[in-house]
Design a protein around this motif. Structure first.
Motif, short mmCIF file in Angstrom:
data_model
loop_
_atom_site.label_atom_id
_atom_site.label_comp_id
_atom_site.label_asym_id
_atom_site.label_seq_id
_atom_site.Cartn_x
_atom_site.Cartn_y
_atom_site.Cartn_z
N VAL A 55 -5.38 9.74 -1.08
CA VAL A 55 -5.60 8.62 -2.00
C VAL A 55 -4.69 7.38 -1.27
O VAL A 55 -3.74 7.43 -0.95
CB VAL A 55 -5.16 8.93 -3.56
CG1 VAL A 55 -5.13 7.49 -4.18
CG2 VAL A 55 -5.97 10.09 -4.16
N LEU A 56 -5.42 6.20 -1.39
CA LEU A 56 -4.50 5.03 -0.83
C LEU A 56 -4.77 4.17 -2.15
O LEU A 56 -5.75 4.24 -2.81
CB LEU A 56 -5.46 4.25 0.25
CG LEU A 56 -5.20 2.78 0.37
CD1 LEU A 56 -3.74 2.89 1.18
CD2 LEU A 56 -5.93 2.05 1.39
N TYR A 57 -3.39 3.62 -2.36
CA TYR A 57 -3.42 2.82 -3.73
C TYR A 57 -2.52 1.56 -3.25
O TYR A 57 -1.54 1.54 -2.56
CB TYR A 57 -2.97 3.62 -4.86
CG TYR A 57 -1.51 4.01 -4.88
CD1 TYR A 57 -0.42 3.53 -5.34
CD2 TYR A 57 -1.24 5.41 -4.24
CE1 TYR A 57 1.13 3.86 -5.08
CE2 TYR A 57 0.25 5.71 -4.33
CZ TYR A 57 1.04 5.06 -4.81
OH TYR A 57 2.45 5.59 -4.69
N LEU A 58 -2.37 0.59 -4.50
CA LEU A 58 -1.60 -0.60 -4.44
C LEU A 58 -0.48 -0.25 -5.53
O LEU A 58 -0.89 0.20 -6.54
CB LEU A 58 -2.35 -1.86 -4.74
CG LEU A 58 -3.31 -2.36 -3.65
CD1 LEU A 58 -4.16 -3.67 -4.45
CD2 LEU A 58 -2.36 -2.77 -2.61
N ALA A 59 0.69 -0.49 -5.15
CA ALA A 59 1.75 -0.12 -5.84
C ALA A 59 2.13 -1.59 -6.73
O ALA A 59 2.30 -2.51 -6.37
CB ALA A 59 3.12 0.15 -5.18
N PRO A 60 1.98 -1.58 -8.06
CA PRO A 60 2.38 -2.60 -8.90
C PRO A 60 3.98 -3.01 -9.08
O PRO A 60 4.70 -2.10 -9.20
CB PRO A 60 1.63 -2.34 -10.18
CG PRO A 60 1.85 -0.84 -10.29
CD PRO A 60 1.61 -0.40 -9.11
N PHE A 66 0.77 -1.08 0.10
CA PHE A 66 -0.17 0.09 -0.05
C PHE A 66 0.89 1.29 -0.01
O PHE A 66 1.91 1.22 0.64
CB PHE A 66 -0.76 -0.11 1.45
CG PHE A 66 -1.77 -1.05 1.49
CD1 PHE A 66 -3.04 -1.10 0.70
CD2 PHE A 66 -1.62 -2.22 2.29
CE1 PHE A 66 -4.07 -2.07 0.83
CE2 PHE A 66 -2.49 -3.21 2.35
CZ PHE A 66 -3.64 -3.10 1.62
N ARG A 67 0.46 2.24 -0.72
CA ARG A 67 1.17 3.60 -0.56
C ARG A 67 0.01 4.57 -0.68
O ARG A 67 -1.13 4.46 -0.98
CB ARG A 67 2.06 3.68 -1.77
CG ARG A 67 3.22 2.87 -1.73
CD ARG A 67 4.23 3.07 -2.96
NE ARG A 67 5.11 1.98 -2.79
CZ ARG A 67 6.04 1.76 -3.93
NH1 ARG A 67 6.03 2.57 -4.99
NH2 ARG A 67 7.03 0.98 -3.95
N ARG A 68 0.62 5.90 -0.56
CA ARG A 68 -0.47 6.81 -0.44
C ARG A 68 -0.21 7.90 -1.02
O ARG A 68 1.05 8.64 -1.13
CB ARG A 68 -0.67 7.29 0.85
CG ARG A 68 -1.50 6.31 1.52
CD ARG A 68 -2.13 6.87 3.07
NE ARG A 68 -2.73 5.72 3.74
CZ ARG A 68 -3.37 5.39 4.83
NH1 ARG A 68 -3.83 6.86 5.23
NH2 ARG A 68 -3.71 4.41 5.20
#
Length: 163
Positions: free
Chosen positions: A73-78, A67-69
C-alpha cells in the motif's frame, strides 16, 4: 471517514486505477473507524450519538506532503495526525466493540490510501507521478458515515465538526 475531497482531483486517477475503494464509491479520505457497526445496528440513536461526539471536535487543516507505505500500500501521511487520532479514539471509546481494523494493529496510523498493489513498480509509478504535485492540503470539517451494500459504498450521514 474524514473526507479529503479537496485532494480528490489530484489523486482520483491513481485511486481509480489502484484503490478498489475508489471504484466502489469512496472519495479520497482518511479512515476514522473501520469497520464500524453493522448497518442494522445503526439506529437514529447511534446517528445522534455520532453527531454529538464528532460535533465536539473542531475543523482542522491537514497537509499531505509525504508518501509512506504499508506492505502493498502507498499512502499519503496527513500532518497533523493527532486530530484524526482523536476522532478515532472518541468513536471507539463510545463503541468499544468496534475496534479500528478489527483490532489487527497495535497502532492505528492515519493515512490516505493512494494505491494497493503487490507490484512494487506500480506503487513506485504512482509515487513518481504525484511527487511533483505535493504538498496537497485539505480542511477536515466533517466526518462521513458510509455503508456498503456488498459492492458499492454510499453516504449514509455527514457529521460536521463544530468545536
Amino acid at each position: 471517514m474524514a473526507t479529503a475531497e479537496a485532494v480528490d482531483p489530484l489523486v482520483e486517477h491513481w485511486r481509480q486505477r489502484f484503490d478498489p475503494c475508489a471504484s466502489a464509491g469512496i472519495p479520497a479520505h482518511v479512515t476514522v473507524l473501520f469497520p464500524f457497526l453493522d448497518s442494522d445496528r445503526i439506529s437514529s440513536a447511534v446517528i445522534d450519538d455520532l453527531r454529538t461526539l464528532i460535533g465536539e471536535h473542531s475543523p482542522f487543516a491537514v497537509r499531505f506532503d509525504e508518501f509512506r507505505r504499508f506492505p502493498g500500500v502507498l499512502y499519503l501521511a496527513p500532518e497533523p495526525e493527532q486530530p484524526l487520532r482523536a476522532l478515532t479514539e472518541t468513536i471507539w471509546a463510545r463503541w468499544p466493540e468496534a475496534p479500528p481494523y478489527d483490532g489487527q494493529f497495535a497502532e492505528v496510523i492515519p493515512h490516505l490510501t493512494l494505491a494497493s498493489s503487490q507490484q512494487v513498480h506500480e506503487l513506485d509509478e504512482v509515487e513518481r507521478a504525484l511527487a511533483t504535485q505535493l504538498p496537497a492540503t485539505a480542511t477536515i470539517s466533517s466526518v462521513t458515515l458510509f455503508e456498503s451494500d456488498g459492492k458499492h459504498w454510499s453516504r449514509r450521514a455527514d457529521f460536521p465538526l463544530l468545536g
